[in-house]
Every structure is written in structure tokens, then in C-alpha cells.
Design a protein around this motif. Sequence first.
Motif, PDB file in Angstrom:
ATOM      1  N   UNK A  27      30.791  15.641  16.715  1.00 38.82           N
ATOM      2  CA  UNK A  27      30.046  14.827  15.756  1.00 38.82           C
ATOM      3  C   UNK A  27      29.822  15.596  14.468  1.00 38.82           C
ATOM      4  N   UNK A  28      29.407  14.882  13.458  1.00 41.50           N
ATOM      5  CA  UNK A  28      29.072  15.479  12.178  1.00 41.50           C
ATOM      6  C   UNK A  28      27.758  14.902  11.682  1.00 41.50           C
ATOM      7  N   UNK A  29      27.028  15.673  10.929  1.00 43.12           N
ATOM      8  CA  UNK A  29      25.736  15.241  10.395  1.00 43.12           C
ATOM      9  C   UNK A  29      25.829  15.200   8.880  1.00 43.12           C
TER      10      UNK A  29
ATOM     11  N   UNK B  73      22.850  11.223   3.655  1.00 45.90           N
ATOM     12  CA  UNK B  73      22.766   9.824   4.084  1.00 45.90           C
ATOM     13  C   UNK B  73      21.904   9.636   5.319  1.00 45.90           C
ATOM     14  N   UNK B  74      21.484  10.764   5.919  1.00 43.59           N
ATOM     15  CA  UNK B  74      20.699  10.725   7.152  1.00 43.59           C
ATOM     16  C   UNK B  74      21.450   9.980   8.255  1.00 43.59           C
TER      17      UNK B  74
ATOM     18  N   UNK C 196      34.792   8.585   6.526  1.00 43.24           N
ATOM     19  CA  UNK C 196      34.526   8.990   5.142  1.00 43.24           C
ATOM     20  C   UNK C 196      34.897   7.865   4.175  1.00 43.24           C
ATOM     21  N   UNK C 197      36.026   7.184   4.433  1.00 38.98           N
ATOM     22  CA  UNK C 197      36.421   6.065   3.573  1.00 38.98           C
ATOM     23  C   UNK C 197      35.413   4.925   3.654  1.00 38.98           C
ATOM     24  N   UNK C 198      34.935   4.607   4.853  1.00 39.08           N
ATOM     25  CA  UNK C 198      33.984   3.503   4.985  1.00 39.08           C
ATOM     26  C   UNK C 198      32.647   3.837   4.323  1.00 39.08           C
TER      27      UNK C 198
ATOM     28  N   UNK D  10      33.082   3.338   0.595  1.00 39.89           N
ATOM     29  CA  UNK D  10      33.086   1.924   0.245  1.00 39.89           C
ATOM     30  C   UNK D  10      31.671   1.361   0.258  1.00 39.89           C
ATOM     31  N   UNK D  11      30.857   1.758   1.229  1.00 38.36           N
ATOM     32  CA  UNK D  11      29.464   1.305   1.290  1.00 38.36           C
ATOM     33  C   UNK D  11      28.683   1.786   0.079  1.00 38.36           C
ATOM     34  N   UNK D  12      28.910   3.034  -0.308  1.00 38.17           N
ATOM     35  CA  UNK D  12      28.207   3.584  -1.459  1.00 38.17           C
ATOM     36  C   UNK D  12      28.603   2.851  -2.737  1.00 38.17           C
ATOM     37  N   UNK D  13      29.890   2.532  -2.901  1.00 38.31           N
ATOM     38  CA  UNK D  13      30.329   1.791  -4.077  1.00 38.31           C
ATOM     39  C   UNK D  13      29.713   0.396  -4.097  1.00 38.31           C
ATOM     40  N   UNK D  14      29.626  -0.242  -2.940  1.00 39.45           N
ATOM     41  CA  UNK D  14      29.033  -1.579  -2.861  1.00 39.45           C
ATOM     42  C   UNK D  14      27.542  -1.527  -3.193  1.00 39.45           C
ATOM     43  N   UNK D  15      26.859  -0.472  -2.745  1.00 35.01           N
ATOM     44  CA  UNK D  15      25.427  -0.338  -3.013  1.00 35.01           C
ATOM     45  C   UNK D  15      25.145  -0.095  -4.491  1.00 35.01           C
ATOM     46  N   UNK D  16      26.080   0.542  -5.204  1.00 31.25           N
ATOM     47  CA  UNK D  16      25.873   0.803  -6.625  1.00 31.25           C
ATOM     48  C   UNK D  16      25.832  -0.489  -7.433  1.00 31.25           C
ATOM     49  N   UNK D  17      26.554  -1.502  -6.988  1.00 28.85           N
ATOM     50  CA  UNK D  17      26.592  -2.770  -7.707  1.00 28.85           C
ATOM     51  C   UNK D  17      25.380  -3.652  -7.448  1.00 28.85           C
ATOM     52  N   UNK D  18      24.622  -3.353  -6.414  1.00 26.98           N
ATOM     53  CA  UNK D  18      23.454  -4.172  -6.079  1.00 26.98           C
ATOM     54  C   UNK D  18      22.258  -3.752  -6.913  1.00 26.98           C
TER      55      UNK D  18
END
Length: 82
Positions: free
Chosen positions: A19-21, A25-26, A55-57, A60-68
Motif C-alpha cells: 500500500x501507499x499513503x 489527500x489523506x 495516480x491517473x485517477x 483526474x479527480x483533482x482536475x475535476x475539483x478545480x472546476x467546481x
Amino acid sequence: RTPLAGMRKLSVSHVRIVYGVDEDLRQVCIYMIGARRDIWMHDQPAILERAAELARSIMQEQKADLGKQPPKAPVKRPRKSR
């Protein structure tokens, strides 16, 4: 080691969890659960592929959150006096 740098492992009986921590992003990302004797030698390509996919997903989540837009705080109204 170099290709698996930053990953952690947990051994439980005959099973190993890789696993990785991500502290920013907690999040804890589980890359692979498998037999202790095989997980590093045989499953290393699958672990690296899963890490890249996660890492890709996350990107993508971070990019989507920037637009909100952030949610608006509720307006507190003063209580009516009797």
C-alpha cells in the motif's frame, strides 16, 4: 527499491499487503494483496500498473475539483425576539 519506492508493506500470516499513503489527500491506496513469497517477484508489474492507474485517477479527480465552485456557507438569520 527503485521501482516500488514509496510503497509500504504489511505482512499478515502468509499474506502481504502492498500500500501507499498520500498524506496530502489523506488517502491510503492498496496496490496489491497476495502471497508473501510471490508478491515482489511475480506481481511487481501488476503493482506498478495499479499504482500508475491510481495516480491517473487521482489526477483526474483533482482536475475535476478545480472546476467546481466551493459550496456557499448558509446564511444565519437573527432569531426573532418575543
